[in-house]
Design a protein around this motif. Structure first.
Motif, PDB file in Angstrom:
ATOM      1  N   UNK A  51       0.892  -1.162   0.000  1.00 32.34           N
ATOM      2  CA  UNK A  51       0.000   0.000   0.000  1.00 32.34           C
ATOM      3  C   UNK A  51       0.927   1.208   0.000  1.00 32.34           C
ATOM      4  N   UNK A  52       1.347   1.626  -1.178  1.00 32.09           N
ATOM      5  CA  UNK A  52       2.532   2.467  -1.329  1.00 32.09           C
ATOM      6  C   UNK A  52       2.321   3.941  -1.023  1.00 32.09           C
ATOM      7  N   UNK A  53       1.079   4.364  -0.822  1.00 34.16           N
ATOM      8  CA  UNK A  53       0.857   5.782  -0.551  1.00 34.16           C
ATOM      9  C   UNK A  53       0.751   6.091   0.938  1.00 34.16           C
ATOM     10  N   UNK A  54       1.044   5.124   1.768  1.00 33.72           N
ATOM     11  CA  UNK A  54       1.252   5.400   3.192  1.00 33.72           C
ATOM     12  C   UNK A  54       2.650   5.969   3.366  1.00 33.72           C
ATOM     13  N   UNK A  55       2.776   7.015   4.177  1.00 37.43           N
ATOM     14  CA  UNK A  55       4.074   7.685   4.291  1.00 37.43           C
ATOM     15  C   UNK A  55       4.580   7.823   5.723  1.00 37.43           C
ATOM     16  N   UNK A  56       3.709   7.645   6.736  1.00 37.77           N
ATOM     17  CA  UNK A  56       4.136   7.814   8.121  1.00 37.77           C
ATOM     18  C   UNK A  56       3.591   6.690   8.984  1.00 37.77           C
ATOM     19  N   UNK A  57       4.377   6.299   9.984  1.00 37.22           N
ATOM     20  CA  UNK A  57       3.936   5.266  10.921  1.00 37.22           C
ATOM     21  C   UNK A  57       2.657   5.705  11.622  1.00 37.22           C
ATOM     22  N   UNK A  58       2.517   7.008  11.828  1.00 42.25           N
ATOM     23  CA  UNK A  58       1.314   7.526  12.475  1.00 42.25           C
ATOM     24  C   UNK A  58       0.046   7.190  11.711  1.00 42.25           C
ATOM     25  N   UNK A  59       0.151   7.046  10.402  1.00 43.88           N
ATOM     26  CA  UNK A  59      -1.015   6.633   9.614  1.00 43.88           C
ATOM     27  C   UNK A  59      -1.377   5.183   9.913  1.00 43.88           C
ATOM     28  N   UNK A  60      -0.373   4.328  10.033  1.00 43.07           N
ATOM     29  CA  UNK A  60      -0.627   2.925  10.371  1.00 43.07           C
ATOM     30  C   UNK A  60      -1.252   2.818  11.762  1.00 43.07           C
ATOM     31  N   UNK A  61      -0.766   3.627  12.705  1.00 42.66           N
ATOM     32  CA  UNK A  61      -1.345   3.623  14.062  1.00 42.66           C
ATOM     33  C   UNK A  61      -2.800   4.091  14.017  1.00 42.66           C
TER      34      UNK A  61
ATOM     35  N   UNK B  56      -8.558   2.956  14.063  1.00 41.47           N
ATOM     36  CA  UNK B  56      -9.822   3.089  13.325  1.00 41.47           C
ATOM     37  C   UNK B  56     -10.563   1.762  13.270  1.00 41.47           C
ATOM     38  N   UNK B  57      -9.829   0.698  12.991  1.00 42.19           N
ATOM     39  CA  UNK B  57     -10.462  -0.620  12.893  1.00 42.19           C
ATOM     40  C   UNK B  57     -11.056  -1.017  14.238  1.00 42.19           C
ATOM     41  N   UNK B  58     -10.318  -0.746  15.318  1.00 43.33           N
ATOM     42  CA  UNK B  58     -10.848  -1.051  16.652  1.00 43.33           C
ATOM     43  C   UNK B  58     -12.072  -0.181  16.963  1.00 43.33           C
ATOM     44  N   UNK B  59     -12.028   1.064  16.530  1.00 46.84           N
ATOM     45  CA  UNK B  59     -13.157   1.969  16.738  1.00 46.84           C
ATOM     46  C   UNK B  59     -14.384   1.477  15.977  1.00 46.84           C
TER      47      UNK B  59
ATOM     48  N   UNK C 265      -4.916   9.199   7.832  1.00 49.00           N
ATOM     49  CA  UNK C 265      -4.824   8.392   6.597  1.00 49.00           C
ATOM     50  C   UNK C 265      -5.953   8.778   5.643  1.00 49.00           C
ATOM     51  N   UNK C 266      -5.787   8.467   4.375  1.00 49.47           N
ATOM     52  CA  UNK C 266      -6.892   8.627   3.430  1.00 49.47           C
ATOM     53  C   UNK C 266      -7.849   7.442   3.577  1.00 49.47           C
ATOM     54  N   UNK C 267      -9.047   7.601   3.053  1.00 49.80           N
ATOM     55  CA  UNK C 267     -10.000   6.485   3.129  1.00 49.80           C
ATOM     56  C   UNK C 267      -9.525   5.312   2.286  1.00 49.80           C
ATOM     57  N   UNK C 268      -8.718   5.570   1.255  1.00 45.29           N
ATOM     58  CA  UNK C 268      -8.226   4.483   0.403  1.00 45.29           C
ATOM     59  C   UNK C 268      -7.297   3.548   1.183  1.00 45.29           C
ATOM     60  N   UNK C 269      -6.421   4.125   1.991  1.00 48.68           N
ATOM     61  CA  UNK C 269      -5.485   3.298   2.755  1.00 48.68           C
ATOM     62  C   UNK C 269      -6.184   2.603   3.932  1.00 48.68           C
ATOM     63  N   UNK C 270      -7.148   3.281   4.549  1.00 49.78           N
ATOM     64  CA  UNK C 270      -7.931   2.632   5.599  1.00 49.78           C
ATOM     65  C   UNK C 270      -8.694   1.444   5.025  1.00 49.78           C
ATOM     66  N   UNK C 271      -9.330   1.646   3.876  1.00 46.77           N
ATOM     67  CA  UNK C 271     -10.060   0.548   3.232  1.00 46.77           C
ATOM     68  C   UNK C 271      -9.116  -0.567   2.807  1.00 46.77           C
ATOM     69  N   UNK C 272      -7.905  -0.190   2.363  1.00 44.49           N
ATOM     70  CA  UNK C 272      -6.930  -1.207   1.957  1.00 44.49           C
ATOM     71  C   UNK C 272      -6.586  -2.121   3.131  1.00 44.49           C
ATOM     72  N   UNK C 273      -6.446  -1.557   4.322  1.00 43.28           N
ATOM     73  CA  UNK C 273      -6.161  -2.360   5.508  1.00 43.28           C
ATOM     74  C   UNK C 273      -7.333  -3.292   5.834  1.00 43.28           C
ATOM     75  N   UNK C 274      -8.545  -2.763   5.776  1.00 45.15           N
ATOM     76  CA  UNK C 274      -9.719  -3.600   6.043  1.00 45.15           C
ATOM     77  C   UNK C 274      -9.854  -4.705   5.000  1.00 45.15           C
ATOM     78  N   UNK C 275      -9.537  -4.396   3.763  1.00 45.22           N
ATOM     79  CA  UNK C 275      -9.622  -5.395   2.694  1.00 45.22           C
ATOM     80  C   UNK C 275      -8.583  -6.503   2.850  1.00 45.22           C
ATOM     81  N   UNK C 276      -7.531  -6.242   3.611  1.00 41.45           N
ATOM     82  CA  UNK C 276      -6.469  -7.234   3.826  1.00 41.45           C
ATOM     83  C   UNK C 276      -6.575  -7.929   5.182  1.00 41.45           C
ATOM     84  N   UNK C 277      -7.544  -7.537   5.979  1.00 36.90           N
ATOM     85  CA  UNK C 277      -7.745  -8.164   7.284  1.00 36.90           C
ATOM     86  C   UNK C 277      -8.338  -9.550   7.104  1.00 36.90           C
TER      87      UNK C 277
END
Length: 311
Positions: free
Chosen positions: A227-237, A242-245, A297-309
Motif C-alpha cells: 500500500x505504497x501511498x502510506x508515508x508515516x507510521x502515524x497513519x498505520x497507528x 480506526x479498525x478497533x473503533x 490516513x486517506x479512506x483508500x489506505x484505511x479501506x486497503x487495511x480492512x480489505x487485507x484483514x
C-alpha cells in the motif's frame, strides 16, 4: 534509469500537501489518485473482479471473489476494483510491479489460447472504458511494451530525468508496426455492494503498529507493504485504532450499510467535518485520552487495511 519510476513515485505522493519551499510542493495530483500493483499472496474478500477475471476453473464466481492467496493477476484486479469502489479518479501503474498477463496479451498468445478460454481480460482492453465510462484516468510507467501507444492520449519520454512529449512519434511507430487500438470492452454493470460486518473486526489479543508496513492485530497481521501511498507510521497507528473503533461502535456498521458509506462516514469523522479543533478529528479513535501519535490516513489506505484483514 532515466527517472520514469522516480516521477511516478513523486506523483503518487502528490496526494499530500508539502512544506512550502522544499521543492516537492510543485508535484501535485488529484487527492483521489491511487497507486495499484500486483500483490501475490494477499487476502481478497468478496471483491467483484469480473471486469478482469472470468471463466475460472470449476465455474468459480468472480463477482464476489474471495481468496487467502491471490495470484498476481487476481490481486491486481482486486486492487483496481477496490480503488474504484472507493471513488478513485486516477490510477498510477508501474509496469515493473504488474502481472504481465494482466496487462496485455500479444497476437501469438491470442492465437494459441482462444479468448473464450482465457480467464483474464487484459487491462489494455479496459483502460479506455475506464476513462470514457467512469472518467478514471491512468498514468502508466512502461519500458518494455509499446502496445499501449495507440490507446494513450499522451506519451512522455524520460531521458536523463528530462521529460519530453513524444505522443506523435509514438503513434507513428505504433502504426508502422501494425499496432492498433484493441476493441474496447465496456465495463460490466453490477448491482452488488459489499457490506462491512463488525464480526471479526475486533482483535483477539494485543495490537501494535511499530512500522509503516505491518499492523500486528491480535492473532493476525495486516500486511501493508504494497500500500505504497502510506508515508508515516502515524497513519498505520491511526488505521489500527480506526479498525478497533469500527469494531466497538455501531455508528458506522449496521449490517446493511454499504462498505463505501461506512468508509465515508469514518473519513468525515477523522477530518473533523463541521467541528472545531479539539472537538473531533483524530481524537474520535482515541479510547481513553487523545493520542499524539496519529496521522490522518486517506479512506483508500484505511479501506486497503480492512480489505487485507484476514479475520
Amino acid at each position: 534509469f532515466h527517472g520514469k519510476s522516480t516521477l511516478l513515485q513523486a506523483l503518487q505522493l502528490g496526494v499530500y500537501n508539502k512544506v512550502n519551499g522544499d521543492g516537492r510542493e510543485f508535484v501535485v495530483c488529484d487527492p483521489n489518485a491511487v497507486k495499484v500493483r500486483s500483490e501475490d499472496g494477499r487476502f481478497v474478500g468478496a471483491c467483484n473482479i469480473s471486469a478482469f477475471i472470468n471463466n475460472l476453473p470449476f465455474s468459480r464466481d468472480t463477482s464476489a471473489f474471495t481468496t487467502s492467496d491471490a495470484s498476481g493477476s487476481t490481486s491486481q484486479a482486486a486492487n483496481i476494483m477496490e480503488s474504484l469502489e472507493l471513488g478513485a479518479t486516477a490510477l498510477f501503474i508501474d509496469e515493473d510491479t504488474c502481472a504481465t498477463n494482466f496487462m496485455i496479451r500479444d497476437a501469438p498468445m491470442v492465437e494459441l489460447v482462444a479468448p473464450e478460454k482465457e480467464p483474464i481480460t487484459p487491462f489494455i482492453k479496459r483502460v479506455r472504458p475506464l476513462y470514457d465510462d467512469l472518467s478514471v484516468s491512468t498514468i502508466m510507467v512502461i519500458g518494455g511494451s509499446g502496445d499501449f501507444f495507440p490507446v494513450a492520449d499522451t506519451v512522455i519520454c524520460m531521458e536523463r530525468y528530462a521529460a519530453t512529449d513524444v505522443t506523435s512519434r509514438a503513434q507513428e511507430i505504433a502504426a508502422s508496426h501494425g499496432r492498433e487500438i484493441p476493441p474496447a470492452m465496456a465495463l460490466p454493470k453490477s448491482s452488488k455492494v459489499r457490506v462491512l460486518q463488525r464480526e471479526g473486526l475486533a482483535a483477539e489479543g494485543k495490537v501494535s503498529a511499530k512500522s509503516l508496513r505491518c499492523i500486528a492485530y491480535g492473532d493476525t497481521e495486516i500486511e501493508l507493504t504494497f500500500v505504497e501511498q502510506l508515508v508515516e507510521v502515524g497513519q498505520a497507528k491511526a488505521i489500527m485504532d480506526c479498525i478497533q473503533h469500527l469494531a466497538a461502535s455501531s455508528k458506522y456498521i449496521d449490517g446493511s450499510r454499504p462498505f463505501t458509506e461506512s468508509m465515508e462516514m469514518i473519513h468525515l469523522a477523522l477530518c473533523g467535518q463541521g467541528k472545531s479543533v479539539g472537538q473531533q478529528g483524530l481524537d474520535v479513535i482515541s479510547r481513553d485520552y487523545p493520542s499524539p501519535f496519529h496521522t490522518l490516513p486517506r479512506r483508500f489506505e484505511l479501506a486497503a487495511a480492512l480489505n487485507r484483514l484476514r479475520t
